[in-house]
Design an enzyme around this catalytic site. Sequence first.
Site, PDB file in Angstrom:
ATOM      1  N   THR A 146       0.688  -0.861   0.168  1.00  0.00           N
ATOM      2  CA  THR A 146       0.074  -0.161   0.114  1.00  0.00           C
ATOM      3  C   THR A 146       1.176   1.203  -0.144  1.00  0.00           C
ATOM      4  O   THR A 146       1.263   1.764  -1.013  1.00  0.00           O
ATOM      5  CB  THR A 146      -1.182  -0.181   1.405  1.00  0.00           C
ATOM      6  N   LYS A 168       3.939  -7.137   4.318  1.00  0.00           N
ATOM      7  CA  LYS A 168       3.725  -5.313   3.500  1.00  0.00           C
ATOM      8  C   LYS A 168       3.516  -4.776   5.443  1.00  0.00           C
ATOM      9  O   LYS A 168       2.766  -5.331   5.879  1.00  0.00           O
ATOM     10  CB  LYS A 168       2.702  -5.913   2.572  1.00  0.00           C
ATOM     11  N   THR A 179       1.736  -3.380  11.763  1.00  0.00           N
ATOM     12  CA  THR A 179       0.492  -3.250  10.826  1.00  0.00           C
ATOM     13  C   THR A 179       1.054  -3.966   9.746  1.00  0.00           C
ATOM     14  O   THR A 179       1.767  -3.541   9.099  1.00  0.00           O
ATOM     15  CB  THR A 179       0.078  -2.166  10.489  1.00  0.00           C
ATOM     16  N   GLU A 259       6.469   4.641   7.172  1.00  0.00           N
ATOM     17  CA  GLU A 259       6.095   5.780   6.523  1.00  0.00           C
ATOM     18  C   GLU A 259       6.831   7.063   6.942  1.00  0.00           C
ATOM     19  O   GLU A 259       6.957   7.884   8.115  1.00  0.00           O
ATOM     20  CB  GLU A 259       4.187   6.170   7.025  1.00  0.00           C
ATOM     21  N   ASN A 378      -0.286  10.595   6.356  1.00  0.00           N
ATOM     22  CA  ASN A 378      -1.159  10.150   7.244  1.00  0.00           C
ATOM     23  C   ASN A 378      -2.156  11.512   6.976  1.00  0.00           C
ATOM     24  O   ASN A 378      -3.539  10.898   7.891  1.00  0.00           O
ATOM     25  CB  ASN A 378      -0.249   9.545   8.046  1.00  0.00           C
ATOM     26  N   SER A 383      -3.971   4.733  -1.558  1.00  0.00           N
ATOM     27  CA  SER A 383      -3.500   3.443  -2.307  1.00  0.00           C
ATOM     28  C   SER A 383      -3.262   3.202  -3.786  1.00  0.00           C
ATOM     29  O   SER A 383      -2.965   2.481  -4.287  1.00  0.00           O
ATOM     30  CB  SER A 383      -3.941   2.140  -1.432  1.00  0.00           C
TER      31      SER A 383
END
Length: 383
Positions: A146, A168, A179, A259, A378, A383
């Site tokens: 993603t 992922k 996650t 991220e 964020n 995606s």
Amino acid sequence: MTVSSPRGFRAAGVTAGLKPSGTKDLALVVNDGPNFASASVFTSNRCKANPVLWSQEVVKDGVVRAVVLNSGGANCYTGAEGFQTTHAVAERVAAGLGIGAVDVVVCSTGLIGLVNDRAVLVGGVDEAVAALSADGGSDAATAIMTTDTVAKQVVVEAAGWTIGGMAKGAGMLAPQLATMLVVLTTDAVVDAGTADRALRAATRVSFDRLDSDGCMSTNDTVTLLASGASGVTPSESDFTEAVTAACTDLARQLLADAEGADHEIAITVLNAASEDEAVTVGRSVARSNLFKAAVFGKDPNWGRVLASIGTTDAAFDPADLDVAMNGVWVCRRSTPDEDPSKVDMDDRQVDVTIDLKAGNARATVWTNDLTHAYVHENSAYSS
């Protein structure tokens, strides 16, 4: 070096059409046997996505023959319609492979509250079944991405048997689990009980020690499939060691792709009263936004480390704590020691060592810094 590297496995990754970007978004991993033992662990978030609710029932008998995964939508909080979509995807995989839907784990990742197009998904399943190959692991790893910038894959070679894996995850990385979606495969001969014990031991010291941003997902799934195609039965200790090595490698890959991160931070707590207390202290530091922002600014602010330690109920003397950053003991006995200007934080890796002087246990928790890029990523997720 893919999830389809062990004998007895095929995989595929295709473009079903869920992602606006038009990139690969549906993956399928199939165990062709002769054995079909499995083990799985799922998010501990009480708010679980439809695929998790489905898959938790599937894995109860310790048999899984296929895992189908989509990116582009989490299928979480999409009501009864969303659960029916998960069921339909499992049924389509089963029909294509000539197996039962009750042996198909389903995983989804992406935005919560987004209704996945069922027709698009089942059409993608048909394409994936047709594309299955022993060389399809890399495509599968790409299809589950993603906000990931790179695919995460691993292979661990043992004495006549192999473990492969893909993962992922780039955001919402916090226990339990981080996650992520993870599929591990092995051609070792192991039963479901051995696989379960090994997987839980491995995730406890790998994915459950990864705490990027303190946010726990609704979709986390780690599934281990064992084909037995090598004909080799390893000892449980050797098997657990190999699974742990694979999980740790993938966890570090997840951290490296967190991220917006500029720094990867390893927080090692020494001489704690127990391993649990070492993890508690490490996690408290890992979740300090003040500390993480300081690392982003290349500021070895050890006071923020001590402040975080003090929020826990671990055993220690507040007047006798030692802290090192990248090998420089900036704090001893809870007072300034070596010059913080000696701490070089230009490299991506940052090592923090905390000595609690309360016992003999130790643990390492991994996190990353808090950056402008994380906030930007964020505030406009797609995606």
